[in-house]
Design a protein around this motif. Structure first.
Motif, PDB file in Angstrom:
ATOM      1  N   GLY A  77       0.815  -1.202   0.000  1.00 23.88           N
ATOM      2  CA  GLY A  77       0.000   0.000   0.000  1.00 23.88           C
ATOM      3  C   GLY A  77       0.853   1.258   0.000  1.00 23.88           C
ATOM      4  N   ALA A  78       0.161   2.398   0.177  1.00 21.32           N
ATOM      5  CA  ALA A  78       0.862   3.673   0.212  1.00 21.32           C
ATOM      6  C   ALA A  78       0.430   4.444   1.450  1.00 21.32           C
ATOM      7  N   ASP A  79       1.290   5.402   1.883  1.00 21.38           N
ATOM      8  CA  ASP A  79       0.999   6.100   3.144  1.00 21.38           C
ATOM      9  C   ASP A  79       0.215   7.392   2.908  1.00 21.38           C
ATOM     10  N   SER A  80       0.160   8.250   3.897  1.00 18.14           N
ATOM     11  CA  SER A  80      -0.716   9.417   3.850  1.00 18.14           C
ATOM     12  C   SER A  80      -0.284  10.419   2.788  1.00 18.14           C
ATOM     13  N   ALA A  81       0.966  10.301   2.324  1.00 18.70           N
ATOM     14  CA  ALA A  81       1.403  11.202   1.248  1.00 18.70           C
ATOM     15  C   ALA A  81       1.485  10.448  -0.074  1.00 18.70           C
ATOM     16  N   GLY A  82       0.989   9.242  -0.074  1.00 19.83           N
ATOM     17  CA  GLY A  82       1.018   8.455  -1.300  1.00 19.83           C
ATOM     18  C   GLY A  82       2.380   7.859  -1.601  1.00 19.83           C
TER      19      GLY A  82
END
Lengths: 608, 313
Positions: A77-82
Motif C-alpha cells: 500500500g501507500a501512506d498518507s502522502a502516497g
C-alpha cells in the motif's frame, strides 16, 4: 521506556573464565540464539540492499495514491502522502538500524576507552568518571535528547551521537569492572614483570575478557537505541527527509482511524528487531555462563534414582552397658543426593546409620566434605536446592522424618529438633533486630504472647552469658561480635525447648579463645536442660570435651561408632587413627596429649 | 537521619546546579541566531536586532547566565519566547498531571513486579520461564509501541476506554482512572519487566542465605520466612532498579502523553523542543533533574528502612 542502566550487567567473573572457549559456535547451536541471529542478519541484509530491493523512491509522494491499499504497484500500500510503504520500510530499516548502531558505536568508543583508562590508572580518573556518570544519569535520556534537539536540529546522526554519549556509562562500567578484576589477577602482574608494555597488556588480556560482555551490552543498547530513535521520530522531532520506522509509525498513527494497517509494518519491524537483539544478548550470556561451567537448570524426573548405600559395615564398639537411655533419633542407611544437570544424582551421603539417645551428646566427626553437615541438614529436612534424601530413614521419636510432609516438619523444627549453625555472622537475618529474631519463633512455635516471648528472650540472652541482654536484644546482627552472635544463636536453639539440638561445627568459625567459652556454655546448657545434642565437628578436642558417643564419618559413610571413651582408648579404623594423629600433631594447644599415649586418656579438660 | 537527608539534599542541590549550568551553556552555545529563528526569514535586520535586545541576547553569555541563575534561585525561570507565558506557570500547571501518571505507574509496577518476581522465584519451573519470557518482551518492546497497540485494541476496537483525553485526579477519581489506565499499562510494562527479573534474582539469592535455613530450623514456615524476611532483604536491590526505572518513566511519559493527548509535561516538552523555546526547555531540565534528585533521596531513605546497615553511611 527502558533506560541504559537497567540492562542486566553480565557477571564479569564468569566471563573471565569463559573468555577462552568457543562461544560463537555454541551460540549457533542455541535455538533462541540462532533464531535471533537469523532475524538480525535478514534485517541487516535488507538494510544494506534497500536500494536494490525497493521498488520505488521512498520519498516520492503521489497524491493519487494517498492511503492506497495493497496492489501490484504498492505491495504494502501507500501512506498518507502516497509514498510506497514497502520502499519506505526497506529504507527505514537501513536508517533505523544505522542510527542505533551509530549511537552504540559512539557509546562503545567513549565507554570502553574511558573504562580502560579509569580501570587501569584508577585514582583521579576514577572519581572524575563517577561524577560525569551521575551528571549524565541525572536526567531521563529522552529529556536530554529533547533539549539537544532544541538546538542542534532534527539530524538523526547528531541526535544519535548525543544518545551515544548518554549510553556510554553502560560500557564504561562494564569495562571498568573487568579491568579492575583482571588487573588484580596474577597474569597481568606477571606480564608486567616480564617487561611487556602497558598498552600491550591492555590489548592482549583485558580486551579478550571484555569482548563478549561488550557484545552483549551492545545488543541490548542497540535495542534501546532503536526504541529511542523511533520514539523521537514518532513525536515528530526527527528529520522528515530520512525515512525511519519512527517516521512511518508517526505517519500511520495520524491516520490510525482511516488505515490502521499502516501501523503494523513499522511496529512489527521495531518489535522484531528489539526482541531479537535482547534474545541474542541473553543467549550469548547463557552460553558464556554454560561455557564457564555454571550448572544449567536442574531437570525433573530424577526420582527413579536407585540409591547406593552399600559399603563396608562400620566398626562398632561395644556399649558400656550402663547406658540404658532410650533412642531418640535413629538414622538408618541414609542416602542424600543432589540432582545433576544431566539428570543423574550426585550422592554426598552414602548410607549413614547412627543413633542418638535421649539426653546424650553424640559427636559426628570427619573431615570437611565427608557429608557430616549434609547428614545434619537432612535430619532437619533443610537441604539446599536440588538436594534430597534419596534413601534410608530418619526416625525421630518414632516418626519417620525422611517421609514427613513439610507441614509436619514445620511442627518438628524448633520445638522438637533445634539447630545451631556453623558461621554465626551469616546466620542472623541482617534486616531484623536480634530480639525480634528470638521472639518470632517463640510466638509461632510455642504460641506464647509477644510480651512473654520477649521476657523469655531476655532471660535466655542472660543465660547464654551476654553481658547486657537488653542492648543485644535491640541490636542488629552487624552490631555484635561473632562470639556474641553465636551465643544468640545458641539462645535461639534452646528457646523452644527442643529435645534434640543439632550443632553444626558451632565453634569452627570463632576465635580460639571464644571457642572454649562456647563449648563450656554448650556443656552447661546440656547439663541443665538434659537435651540430646548431635554435634558435628572435625575436631577431636571438641568430641573429647563434650561427647558421650562418637560416630566417625568418611566419604559419606560412618566408619566407626561407639562410646567416646572406647573409641579414644582403642581406635580401630585407620581413618579414625589418622584423625587422632592429626590432633596429636597440633595438640600442644590443647594440653599434654603428646605424652599421654600410654595412659590412653583424653586431655583433662573433659573432667572439669 | 535528619543529617543524612540534609547531606543528600545538599549534594542534590549541587548536582542540580551543575546539570542546569551545563544545560544552559550547551543550549545557548548550540543555538544559532535565536532572534532570527523566532521572527522568521521575513523579518528585517532591525527587527531581529531589536528582538535580540528585548530578550537580552546582546549581553555576554556570562552575564545572562548569572542573571538567569539568580532569578532561578528565586523561583523565576523567565517567560516562554513564543507565548510569553511564565515558564513556572507553564510547568506547574502540567506537572501534577505527569506526576499522577508516573506515580500511578510506579505503584502498579512495584506491586505487579514484586508479585511476579516472588512467584517465579518460589515456583521455579514453568512459572519461572513464563516470567522470564514476559520480562524479555517487556524489556524489548518500547512502551510507546505498547501504547499504540493498547489504543487500537481497547479504545478503538473494543471501546472500553476513550482513546484520548484526561480527567484530573482531583476532579473525579474514577474519571482519572479510566483516562490513565491505558497510559499506565503502556508505561509500566518495561519497568515491570526490569523489576520483576530483579526481584526474582534477589529472592532466589536471598533464599540461599544461611540465615534462611536457621530461621526455618526454628519452626517458621517457608512462606513466613519468604514474605517477612527474604522479601525485605531482597527489597534493597529492587529499590535501586526502581529508582532507575522512575527516571526512565519520566522520559517515557513524554511520548505516552503525546499518544493519549494527556495535557502533562509531554506536550510542553515536545512543543518547546520543536520551536527551540530555550527558557521553557531550561525550566523542564531543572524540574526533571530536581524530581530525579528527590526520588533518589526518597529511595535511599526507603533503602535505609529496609536495610539497617545502610542507615549509618
Amino acid at each position: 521506556m527502558s533506560e541504559s542502566a537497567t540492562t542486566p550487567t553480565p557477571d564479569v567473573a564468569t566471563e573471565v573464565r569463559a573468555a577462552r572457549s568457543h562461544v560463537g559456535r555454541r551460540l549457533l547451536r542455541n535455538p533462541t540464539g540462532l533464531a535471533a541471529i537469523i532475524v538480525l542478519t535478514v534485517m541487516i541484509l535488507l538494510a544494506i540492499f534497500a536500494d536494490v530491493l525497493a521498488p520505488m523512491d521512498p520519498s516520492k509522494a503521489n497524491i493519487q495514491d494517498v492511503l492506497a491499499p495493497a496492489s501490484d504497484a504498492h505491495p504494502l500500500g501507500a501512506d498518507s502522502a502516497g509514498r510506497d510503504v514497502l520502499s519506505r520500510l526497506l529504507f527505514a530499516t537501513r536508517f533505523s538500524i544505522a542510527g542505533a548502531l551509530w549511537a552504540v558505536l559512539i557509546a562503545a568508543v567513549i565507554g570502553v576507552t574511558s573504562g580502560l583508562l579509569a580501570g587501569y590508572y584508577q585514582k583521579w580518573f576514577e572519581s572524575v568518571s563517577v561524577w560525569v556518570v551521575s551528571i549524565i544519569q541525572a536526567l531521563p535520556g529522552i529529556v536530554v535528547l529533547l533539549a539537544a534537539r532544541a538546538v542542534i536540529g532534527p539530524s538523526i546522526w547528531l541526535i544519535m551521537a548525543v544518545f551515544g554519549v548518554i549510553l556510554a556509562p553502560a560500557f564504561y562500567r562494564l569495562t571498568y569492572a573487568a579491568v579492575v578484576g583482571v588487573r588484580n589477577e596474577l597474569f597481568v602482574d606477571a606480564a608486567r614483570v616480564a617487561g611487556v608494555g602497558d598498552a600491550s597488556i591492555i590489548g592482549r588480556h583485558i580486551l579478550s575478557v571484555v569482548r563478549a560482555p561488550i557484545i552483549i551490552q551492545a545488543a541490548l543498547l542497540a535495542g534501546i537505541g532503536i526504541a529511542v530513535q523511533s520514539g523521537l521520530d514518532f513525536l515528530g522531532l526527527g528529520d522528515t527527509n530520512v525515512p525511519t520506522w519512527g517516521q512511518m509509525l508517526s505517519d500511520a498513527f495520524s491516520r490510525m482511524y482511516q488505515a490502521p494497517i499502516l501501523l503494523i509494518w513499522p511496529s512489527l519491524a521495531i518489535a522484531l528487531t528489539s526482541i531479537s537483539l535482547v534474545l541474542f544478548g541473553n543467549a550469548l550470556r547463557d552460553e558464556l555462563e554454560r561455557a564457564a561451567g555454571k550448572p544449567k537448570k536442574r531437570r525433573r524426573g530424577a526420582a527413579a534414582y536407585v540409591p547406593d548405600a552399600s559399603g563396608p559395615a562400620p566398626v562398632t564398639h561395644v556399649e558400656d552397658g550402663d547406658d540404658a537411655r532410650s533412642v531418640l533419633l535413629q538414622v538408618d542407611d541414609l542416602v542424600v543426593g543432589y540432582d545433576q544437570p544431566g539428570g543423574g544424582v550426585k550422592q554426598v551421603v552414602n548410607g549413614v546409620s547412627l543413633q542418638v539417645r535421649k539426653g546424650e551428646v553424640h559427636g559426628l566427626i570427619g573431615e570437611s566434605g565427608s557429608g557430616k553437615t549434609q547428614t545434619a541438614w537432612s535430619i532437619l529436612r533443610l537441604l539446599p536446592d536440588g538436594g534430597r534424601i534419596v534413601g534410608g530413614s530418619v526416625s525421630f521419636d518414632g516418626k519417620d522424618l525422611a517421609h514427613s510432609s513439610e507441614n509436619e516438619m514445620v511442627k518438628i523444627r524448633g520445638r522438637r529438633i533445634a539447630y545451631i549453625p556453623q558461621e554465626p555472622m551469616s546466620n542472623l537475618d541482617p534486616s531484623f533486630t536480634i530480639g525480634s529474631q528470638l521472639v518470632e519463633p517463640m510466638t509461632v512455635a510455642l504460641r506464647v504472647s509477644r510480651a512473654e516471648a520477649r521476657k523469655r528472650a531476655l532471660e535466655l540472652l542472660a543465660r547464654v552469658g551476654i553481658p547486657n541482654p537488653q542492648r543485644t536484644f535491640d541490636s542488629y546482627p552487624h552490631e555484635v561480635s561473632g562470639g556474641m552472635a553465636q551465643r544468640v544463636l545458641i539462645a535461639g536453639a534452646v528457646s523452644c525447648e527442643a529435645d534434640l539440638i543439632i550443632a553444626d561445627e558451632p565453634t569452627t568459625a570463632l576465635d580460639v579463645t571464644v571457642q572454649a567459652d562456647i563449648l563450656d556454655l554448650l556443656r552447661d546448657l546440656q547439663n541443665d536442660l538434659h537435651v540430646a545434642v548431635l554435634i558435628v565437628t572435625h575436631n577431636f578436642g571438641v568430641v573429647a570435651d563434650l561427647c558421650d558417643r562418637v560416630s566417625v564419618m568418611q566419604d559419606g559413610r560412618i566408619v566407626e561408632t561407639g562410646p567416646a571413651r572406647s573409641i579414644f582408648r582403642d581406635p580401630q579404623h585407620p581413618y579414625t587413627r589418622s584423625l587422632f594423629d592429626a590432633i596429636l600433631e597440633d595438640g600442644a594447644a590443647r594440653g599434654p596429649l603428646a605424652h599421654s599415649a600410654d595412659r590412653n586418656t583424653l586431655p583433662e579438660r573433659s573432667a572439669r | 537521619m535528619l543529617r543524612f537527608i540534609l547531606r543528600r539534599l545538599l549534594a542534590g542541590v549541587f548536582l542540580l546546579f551543575v546539570v542546569s549550568s551545563l544545560a544552559y551553556l550547551f543550549l545557548y552555545l548550540g543555538a544559532g541566531d535565536i532572534a532570527r529563528q523566532i521572527l522568521g526569514v521575513s523579518a528585517t535586520q532591525e527587527q531581529v536586532a531589536q528582538k535580540a535586545t528585548e530578550l537580552g541576547l546582546d549581553q555576554p553569555l556570562a552575564t545572562r547566565y548569572v542573571d538567569w541563575l539568580s532569578a532561578a534561585v528565586r523561583g523565576d525561570f523567565g517567560t516562554s519566547w513564543f507565548n510569553n507565558q511564565p515558564v513556572v506557570e507553564a510547568i506547574t500547571s502540567r506537572l501534577a498531571v505527569t506526576l499522577s501518571l508516573v506515580i500511578g505507574t510506579t505503584i502498579l509496577t512495584a506491586v505487579v513486579a514484586t508479585a511476579l518476581g516472588v512467584w517465579a522465584a518460589k515456583k521455579r519451573g514453568a512459572a519461572d520461564r513464563l516470567v522470564q519470557i514476559v520480562s524479555v518482551l517487556g524489556f524489548a518492546i518500547p512502551g510507546f509501541l505498547i501504547a499504540i497497540f493498547l489504543v487500537n485494541v481497547f479504545a478503538l476496537n473494543l471501546g472500553w476506554f476513550r482513546p484520548t483525553g484526561f480527567v484530573q485526579l482531583g476532579t473525579s477519581f474514577p474519571g482519572w482512572l479510566s483516562t490513565v489506565t491505558l497510559p499506565i499499562l503502556a508505561l509500566s510494562t518495561g519497568a515491570i519487566a526490569a523489576i520483576a527479573s530483579q526481584v526474582r534474582g534477589s529472592v532466589i539469592d536471598t533464599m540461599r542465605q544461611d540465615w534462611v535455613r536457621t530461621l526455618r530450623s526454628r519452626g517458621l514456615s517457608e512462606n513466613r520466612v519468604l514474605y517477612k524476611h527474604v522479601l525485605r532483604n531482597a527489597g534493597g536491590p529492587a529499590l535501586a532498579v526502581l529508582a532507575v526505572q522512575f527516571v526512565g518513566l519520566l522520559g517515557g511519559a513524554i511520548i505516552v502523553e503525546q499518544i493519549f493527548a494527556i495535557p502533562g509535561l509531554g506536550p510542553v516538552a515536545v512543543g518547546s523542543t520543536a520551536r527551540g523555546d530555550i527558557p521553557l526547555v531550561m525550566g523542564l531540565v531543572v524540574v526533571t533533574a530536581a524530581i530525579v534528585v528527590v526520588v533518589n533521596i526518597v529511595i535511599e531513605i526507603l533503602h535505609g528502612f529496609l536495610n539497617p546497615k545502610a542507615r549509618i553511611s
